[in-house]
Every structure is written in C-alpha cells, then in structure tokens.
Design a protein around this motif. Structure first.
Motif: not given
Ligand code: DC
Length: 218
Positions: A66-90
């Motif tokens: 279950h993914l939640a995207f918040d695109c207000e300023d920077e993209l924030v992605v939550k995977l099953n309620d955990t913020d994984i944004t910092a790990r996406l780019a690697g």
C-alpha cells in the motif's frame, strides 16, 4: 469527461523526473513517478529478503503493497505507513526495480495502481511504458532521451547532491545495463510510442526541454 495525460517516457537519467515535475506544476496537473512504484516494490522485496528471481513471489508481495504519495513540495512515499523516501534513489534499488519490472505478473498488479493517478484536471506521467501501455490513449506523448555519457553524468551529480557516494564510470555502466534490460524485455519494453514526440536533451538545458514540452501541450 476524459482526463488529459501527458506521458514522458525514456531511459534512466534523461531528466524525466525534473521535467515532469516542472511541467506538472506549470499546468497545475497531478504527477505520477511510476518508477518510484517499481522502486518501492523492490525495497519491500529486499526487506523481506525475497528471492527476486521469483516472479510469482514478487507479484504476490505487490498485492500487499500500500503506497501513499505526497507530492506537495518534495515527493514523500510511504510504504505500508513507513516513510521510504530516502531509500528510493539508490542504484541498488534501481537495479532491483529494473529486475522485477521485467515480470509480466508484477506489471499486471501495478497497472491499476498507476491508472488510478489519472484525475482531473490532468496528469503528467513519467516512466518507461506510460505512452505505450498504461496511458496509451494519452493526447500528449514525449520520449525524452540523452546520450548515455550525459545521463551518467547527470545521475552522478544527482546522487552526489543527495549525499550518496557514487562512481561516474560505474554509474554510466549501470545505466547502460539497466537501459538494455528495460529495452529488451518482452513485456512493456522501453520504446518510443509511435505517436510520441522524440526529444534528445543531450545538448539542451532543463529550461529548453521544459519549454519544448510546454509547447507540445499547447
Ligand atoms: O525511472 P526509474 O529509474 O525510477 O525506474 C526504475 C526502474 O523501474 C526502471 O529501471 C524500470 C522500471 N520501470 C518500468 O519498468 N516501467 C516504468 N513505467 C517505470 C519504471
């Protein structure tokens, strides 16, 4: 009423993310970074120590994502309620995403999740198969590319800015390998849609690319 979509497909490091976000903002449209969906699933699978070679196991896991995207300023992605944004780019995430993206079973599960982003007043969708599969009926399609050397350099700078350790030669080689896998897969390969506007950004500034895409959308 049909919701207009602008698709921006192309290989990694072509500048799709930067251009898509800027154009979405100018148009006041929603934005879909489809690569982050594949990347999120890759993180989920790696965390569960799943065998990435098992298409069935990865597709099963995709159902539980279950993914939640918040695109207000920077993209924030939550995977099953955990913020994984910092790990996406690697790059490890990118390579694993490319591997699991080749499985038709996985793509089938993720298809509807991507279509759900199509909401008024419009959508800018960035990825590999936005114009050929997911939003085949989109009125505006761009295929954005650049030389592998230029793309390697851009990705290198991007990672450095994020404080991620990177080696230029390795990044460029990884990019070439990933493009090959994305282009040569049977299912939804990376190819320009027949009706896409082909744009090579190797010698263009970001603003020039954004302007060209804006002209296309009228
Ligand atoms: O755009 P990106 O680098 O975040 O994408 C990561 C991987 O996900 C890419 O190598 C292939 C896969 N992908 C895909 O198969 N289809 C998409 N529409 C977007 C990404």
């Amino acid at each position: 009423m049909s919701v207009p979509v602008l698709t921006i497909d192309g290989p990694s490091g072509a500048g799709k993310g930067t251009v898509s976000r800027a154009v979405a903002k100018k148009l006041g449209w929603h934005y879909l970074d489809s690569g982050s969906i594949y990347r999120s699933l890759a993180i989920f699978a790696l965390d569960r120590q799943l065998d990435l070679q098992s298409a069935a196991a990865v597709a099963e896991l995709a159902q539980q994502m279950h993914l939640a995207f918040d695109c207000e300023d920077e993209l924030v992605v939550k995977l099953n309620d955990t913020d994984i944004t910092a790990r996406l780019a690697g790059e490890t995430t990118g390579a694993a995403a490319s591997q699991i993206a080749a499985y038709p079973e996985v793509r089938a599960v993720l298809l509807q999740k991507q279509k759900d982003f199509r909401r008024l007043p419009g959508l800018v969708a960035d990825g590999r198969d936005m114009g050929t599969v997911v939003f085949k009926d989109a009125p505006f399609k761009v295929f954005l590319t650049a030389s592998a050397k230029e793309r390697g350099m851009r990705r290198f700078k991007q990672l450095k800015e994020k404080g991620i350790d990177a080696n230029l030669d390795q990044i460029t080689n990884d990019i070439i390998l990933r493009d090959r896998r994305d282009s040569e897969r049977k299912n939804a390969p990376l190819i320009p849609a027949e009706d896409a506007f082909y744009l090579d950004s190797s010698d263009l500034s970001v603003d020039e690319v954004i302007n060209q895409v804006m002209i296309l959308t009228g």
